[in-house]
Design a protein around this motif. Structure first.
Motif, PDB file in Angstrom:
ATOM      1  N   UNK A 344       0.780  -0.968   0.239  1.00 34.36           N
ATOM      2  CA  UNK A 344       0.420   0.313   0.159  1.00 34.36           C
ATOM      3  C   UNK A 344       0.611   1.287   0.047  1.00 34.36           C
ATOM      4  N   UNK A 345       2.256   1.125   0.089  1.00 36.02           N
ATOM      5  CA  UNK A 345       3.157   2.155   0.181  1.00 36.02           C
ATOM      6  C   UNK A 345       3.727   3.525  -0.692  1.00 36.02           C
ATOM      7  N   UNK A 346       3.539   1.961  -1.826  1.00 37.00           N
ATOM      8  CA  UNK A 346       4.300   3.443  -3.271  1.00 37.00           C
ATOM      9  C   UNK A 346       2.479   3.980  -3.941  1.00 37.00           C
ATOM     10  N   UNK A 347       1.575   3.400  -3.458  1.00 38.99           N
ATOM     11  CA  UNK A 347       0.204   4.403  -3.936  1.00 38.99           C
ATOM     12  C   UNK A 347      -0.286   5.407  -2.941  1.00 38.99           C
ATOM     13  N   UNK A 348       0.332   5.162  -1.923  1.00 33.68           N
ATOM     14  CA  UNK A 348       0.377   5.945  -1.020  1.00 33.68           C
ATOM     15  C   UNK A 348       1.877   7.473  -1.214  1.00 33.68           C
ATOM     16  N   UNK A 349       2.687   6.958  -1.315  1.00 35.42           N
ATOM     17  CA  UNK A 349       3.204   7.888  -1.800  1.00 35.42           C
ATOM     18  C   UNK A 349       3.574   8.981  -2.856  1.00 35.42           C
ATOM     19  N   UNK A 350       2.667   8.131  -3.841  1.00 40.48           N
ATOM     20  CA  UNK A 350       2.810   8.899  -5.516  1.00 40.48           C
ATOM     21  C   UNK A 350       1.536   9.986  -5.119  1.00 40.48           C
ATOM     22  N   UNK A 351      -0.202   9.332  -4.162  1.00 43.04           N
ATOM     23  CA  UNK A 351      -0.923  10.428  -3.892  1.00 43.04           C
ATOM     24  C   UNK A 351      -0.514  11.297  -3.107  1.00 43.04           C
ATOM     25  N   UNK A 352      -0.305  11.343  -2.016  1.00 41.56           N
ATOM     26  CA  UNK A 352       0.824  12.202  -1.111  1.00 41.56           C
ATOM     27  C   UNK A 352       1.760  12.735  -1.073  1.00 41.56           C
ATOM     28  N   UNK A 354       6.512  11.719  -0.946  1.00 38.25           N
ATOM     29  CA  UNK A 354       7.279  11.070   0.212  1.00 38.25           C
ATOM     30  C   UNK A 354       6.825  12.063   1.638  1.00 38.25           C
ATOM     31  N   UNK A 355       6.872  13.170   1.635  1.00 40.78           N
ATOM     32  CA  UNK A 355       7.527  13.953   2.840  1.00 40.78           C
ATOM     33  C   UNK A 355       6.313  13.453   3.640  1.00 40.78           C
ATOM     34  N   UNK A 356       4.766  13.501   3.117  1.00 38.59           N
ATOM     35  CA  UNK A 356       3.411  13.447   4.304  1.00 38.59           C
ATOM     36  C   UNK A 356       3.283  12.305   4.584  1.00 38.59           C
ATOM     37  N   UNK A 357       3.626  11.492   3.253  1.00 42.89           N
ATOM     38  CA  UNK A 357       3.769   9.514   3.536  1.00 42.89           C
ATOM     39  C   UNK A 357       4.579   9.503   5.218  1.00 42.89           C
ATOM     40  N   UNK A 361       3.685   8.222   8.587  1.00 41.10           N
ATOM     41  CA  UNK A 361       4.750   6.970   9.064  1.00 41.10           C
ATOM     42  C   UNK A 361       5.113   7.317  10.489  1.00 41.10           C
ATOM     43  N   UNK A 362       6.140   7.800  10.938  1.00 40.21           N
ATOM     44  CA  UNK A 362       6.908   8.859  11.497  1.00 40.21           C
ATOM     45  C   UNK A 362       5.936   8.718  13.085  1.00 40.21           C
ATOM     46  N   UNK A 363       4.777   9.652  12.727  1.00 42.71           N
ATOM     47  CA  UNK A 363       3.719   9.217  13.626  1.00 42.71           C
ATOM     48  C   UNK A 363       2.884   8.277  14.647  1.00 42.71           C
TER      49      UNK A 363
END
Length: 500
Positions: A344-352, A354-357, A361-363
């Motif tokens: 699920x991480x690659x589509x999240x990274x493309x949509x939002x 790298x910074x917000x993704x 994740x850090x939160x």
């Protein structure tokens, strides 16, 4: 899982058994960057094959070892081969996929790591119980041997900026129109600006371009920077050894001495890198803010995760009285979220981006450590499971996103070094987290293993929170400047356009 049986069978003391793990860890951590440099110079597939075959041979030797000294020596050799394997995997992915498509293969790689983390203790425990500790080392011999032979039998894909045109014939629009399908045309164009046209001067004449040399094709041994490699290996080896020693009861003085030695050799390394003609650590890589930020994210996240698991293991087994299997089942959501969350991480990274993704994740990771730090002696399976799930979701998001940024933003010529740096922080981080947890557990001898009474997990919350500002330094959006463009259509009646 195999160490207690190994200790009894070989009549070894606890210090010798500890070195079966420490020797491997020190060898891996100290050689990862140099192994990446070897891959950049000689080909990642070749280095990967050497590491796989060597790992299989060392594993076979350990399974047949007559004494503890042989086991320790072969575990160090196994660590050397492991160092050849790890950055080569990322280097091969970097050269096999366009940068904008790296997220998915890196996510698959991360899911495999999560699956191994979940299955390893269960399979290892079953093998030790049924067949003894030697079976654990024999388990990996057939697949590792087969993979190494397969890598040797496969041709190395070229990594020059000017890829073979014959590999992409569909891009030729007409005989006078040639387009170079480089994965990174913008960098290739900068390295190969248009040359003078051919002397014929005829319309449609092709521009002459000189193919770029393969990285490390000249310079002999000096291109590998052996002095820098030695200094870096000593620095990282002393650092990891110091952190491991600090985590051992009574080993704090030795650990601090080793860390001080690592700082001293690190100073010499920095001075050498500034003067070397071809430094082991390329300056353009270390000056890249996204690369450094991605490495910082991975360092903080891995330290927080493994330090927290160290404390949680003692809490579940020594305080709540669970057996190893029950303990593993309580934290199983962590591995499950790593396996299921990685795709699920690659589509999240493309949509939002790298910074917000990565910030999300850090939160999640910080929240997971925080909830874990609030557990008391009455904590049930649900509370531990929720904390473990948050740890797994946050860590897999950070690992996939930060690794993608590090490998993506690194020049292809230095993909191996970038992979080595990524793997290095993933080895130093756990040692740092466990050492921090061990030292702080000793501050509260009676209640330190109960998270809500100790000081270890609150400190690890702060370490996890350090991933947030590092994540904010990552790129806001996915970088699409290096994607492969469509060739332009030639204008009617005009000269053909040639892209370098």
């Amino acid at each position: 899982m195999a160490q207690p049986a190994l200790q009894r069978d070989l009549h070894a003391d606890i210090g010798q058994v500890q070195w079966t793990s420490t020797g491997y860890l020190v060898a891996v951590a100290s050689l990862l960057v140099f192994a990446g440099r070897l891959g950049d110079r000689y080909g990642h597939r070749r280095v990967f094959a050497l590491g796989a075959l060597g790992f299989a041979a060392a594993s076979t030797g350990i399974a047949l070892a007559p004494g503890i000294g042989t086991v320790i020596a072969l575990r160090v050799l196994q660590g050397v081969c492991g160092a050849l394997l790890q950055p080569a995997t990322l280097g091969m992915l970097r050269t096999a996929y366009p940068p904008d498509r790296l997220g998915t293969p890196i996510a698959v790689r991360t899911a495999a790591i999560g699956l191994a983390a979940a299955a390893g203790p269960l399979i290892g425990g079953a093998l030790v119980s049924a067949y003894g500790w030697r079976s654990v080392f024999l388990l990996g011999v057939p697949p590792t041997l087969a993979i190494g032979l397969l890598a040797l039998a496969t041709r190395e894909r070229p990594t020059e900026p000017n890829r073979s045109y014959a590999a992409n014939p569909s891009h030729e629009q007409n005989p006078s129109h040639q387009w170079n399908p480089s994965h990174e045309p913008s960098r290739s164009y900068a390295a190969n600006p248009p040359r003078e046209p051919s002397r014929s001067g005829a319309p449609g004449a092709r521009y002459r371009t000189a193919p770029a040399a393969r990285p490390g094709s000249a310079g002999g041994l000096s291109a590998l920077d052996p002095v820098g490699a030695l200094l870096l290996a000593v620095t990282l080896g002393l650092l990891v050894h110091g952190l491991v020693e600090a985590a051992r009861p009574g080993g704090a003085p030795t650990g601090l001495l080793a860390v001080a030695g690592a700082v001293a050799t690190g100073v010499f390394l920095a001075r050498h890198q500034r003067r070397a003609a071809q430094p082991l650590l390329p300056p353009e890589l270390l000056r890249s803010v996204p690369v450094v930020a991605g490495l910082a994210v991975l360092l903080a996240a891995s330290a927080a995760l493994f330090g927290s698991l160290f404390v949680a293991t003692y809490f579940l087994q020594d305080v709540q009285g669970l057996d190893p299997l029950g303990c593993a089942l309580r934290v199983l959501p962590l591995a499950a979220l790593m396996v299921l969350g990685a795709p699920l991480c690659p589509p999240l990274q493309r949509r939002f981006g790298p910074r917000r993704t990565a910030t999300a994740g850090a939160a999640l990771l910080t929240l997971g450590v925080l909830l874990l730090s609030r557990l008391d002696t009455t904590a049930g399976a649900a509370a531990v499971g929720v904390s473990a799930a948050l740890l797994g979701a946050g860590f897999v998001t950070l690992m996939v996103t930060a690794t993608s940024v590090v490998v993506h933003r690194a020049p292809e010529a230095h993909a191996g070094v970038a992979g080595g740096l990524q793997q290095t922080v993933m080895n130093i981080g756990p040692a740092l987290g466990v050492a921090t947890a061990t030292l702080l557990l000793a501050l509260v001898p009676d209640g330190g293993f109960v998270p809500s009474r100790g000081a270890a997990l609150p400190a690890l919350v702060l370490i996890a929170a350090l991933a947030v500002p590092a994540a904010l330094a990552l790129p806001r959006a996915a970088d699409r400047r290096r994607t492969r463009p469509e060739p332009p259509s030639p204008r009617a009646g005009g000269p053909a356009c040639v892209r370098s």
